[in-house]
Each structure stands twice: as structure tokens, then as C-alpha cells.
Scaffold this motif. Structure first.
Motif, mmCIF file in Angstrom:
data_model
loop_
_atom_site.group_PDB
_atom_site.id
_atom_site.type_symbol
_atom_site.label_atom_id
_atom_site.label_comp_id
_atom_site.label_asym_id
_atom_site.label_seq_id
_atom_site.Cartn_x
_atom_site.Cartn_y
_atom_site.Cartn_z
ATOM 1 N N GLU A 62 1.406 3.870 10.690
ATOM 2 C CA GLU A 62 1.896 3.845 9.310
ATOM 3 C C GLU A 62 1.925 2.409 8.829
ATOM 4 O OE1 GLU A 62 6.082 4.828 7.023
ATOM 5 O OE2 GLU A 62 5.631 5.902 8.865
ATOM 6 N N ARG A 75 -0.457 2.178 0.722
ATOM 7 C CA ARG A 75 -0.236 2.819 2.014
ATOM 8 C C ARG A 75 -1.540 2.841 2.786
ATOM 9 N NH1 ARG A 75 -2.459 7.807 2.070
ATOM 10 N NH2 ARG A 75 -2.851 8.802 0.070
ATOM 11 N N ASP A 78 -5.902 7.340 4.862
ATOM 12 C CA ASP A 78 -5.982 8.348 5.914
ATOM 13 C C ASP A 78 -7.349 8.426 6.575
ATOM 14 O OD1 ASP A 78 -3.350 9.079 5.412
ATOM 15 O OD2 ASP A 78 -3.950 10.578 3.930
ATOM 16 N N ASP A 79 -8.386 8.122 5.835
ATOM 17 C CA ASP A 79 -9.738 8.376 6.326
ATOM 18 C C ASP A 79 -10.494 7.125 6.787
ATOM 19 O OD1 ASP A 79 -9.911 7.283 3.825
ATOM 20 O OD2 ASP A 79 -11.461 8.645 3.109
#
Length: 136
Positions: A62, A75, A78-79
Motif C-alpha cells: 500500500e 494511491r 493496482d495494475d
């Protein structure tokens, strides 16, 4: 921690007392790192990271960058892959010291005013990082 966000110089100071670590064993543990901005682009504030350590290998789980009011701005994407290399030493007084490099691509948090989907490369060098208390 010093480096670059979108090519702009950045630096954050690790807050040793607000950060924490916990190790299940000598080989498995996690670090929660909270750092305050020192030199950052406009509208960028504190950074939070969660790193998992397994048998000497660090994985960034994270990463969140907030604005000055504590609202999430960027943030971890994700990929995309990340690169996290940390050397960790535990001191006899209960503190943990670490050095290394973190590379990641960030995206805008859905509630921020930033363009969704745009990639924001982050490269950080961690020199003499320290967390003073284990597992709050």
C-alpha cells in the motif's frame, strides 16, 4: 526519504513514533511507514506506506499520498509492478533501521481533483529510515 514524484524533487521525513513494525518471526513481518512532507509539489502532503517482508524480500502493499488536510490524493496503481528493496536492521533498543529504494506508479484517488487514470511515477531513496516502537 528523497526522490521524485512526476519528475519533481520530493522529500519526506519518516515519523518514527507514528510509524510501526511487527514481525511474526525473523523472516516475516510488516512495516507501516508514515512520513511528513519536507519538499513536495503543491497539494502534496504526508505519505503512508505498508511494506511486507518475507525472507528478506520487500513487497510494497500500500502507498498513499495525502494533501495537507489529510485527504487522499494519490494511491498505488493496482495494475503496475513496484520495485522495493529494503535492508533492515533491528537494534537492541527495539528500534528498526532501514535503507533502500522504492519505485512505483501512482494514480489519482477517486475523491481527489486529479485526472483519473493518469500515471504518476514515484522514485524514493530511503536513507537511515528509523521506526522506534514495535507494534503499537
Amino acid at each position: 526519504m528523497t526522490g521524485f514524484l512526476d519528475g519533481a524533487p520530493t522529500s519526506w521525513r519518516i515519523d518514527a513514533e507514528r510509524s510501526e513494525y511487527h514481525f511474526e518471526s525473523d523472516d516475516v513481518g510488516s512495516l507501516r511507514i508514515f512520513a511528513d512532507p519536507q519538499e513536495v509539489p503543491k497539494d502534496i502532503g504526508p505519505i503512508r506506506l505498508l511494506v511486507m517482508m518475507v525472507e528478506g524480500t520487500a513487497s510494497l502493499l500500500e502507498l498513499r499520498i495525502e494533501d495537507g488536510a489529510g485527504n487522499p490524493v494519490l494511491r498505488l496503481a493496482d495494475d503496475t509492478g513496484t520495485r522495493t528493496i529494503l535492508d533492515i536492521e533491528r537494534d537492541g533498543d527495539g528500534s528498526l533501521r532501514f535503507n533502500g529504494e522504492i519505485e512505483a506508479h501512482l494514480v489519482a484517488h477517486p475523491m481527489s481533483d486529479r485526472v483519473p487514470g493518469q500515471r504518476h511515477p514515484l522514485v524514493l531513496d530511503v536513507v537511515e529510515g528509523q521506526i522506534t516502537v514495535a507494534g503499537h
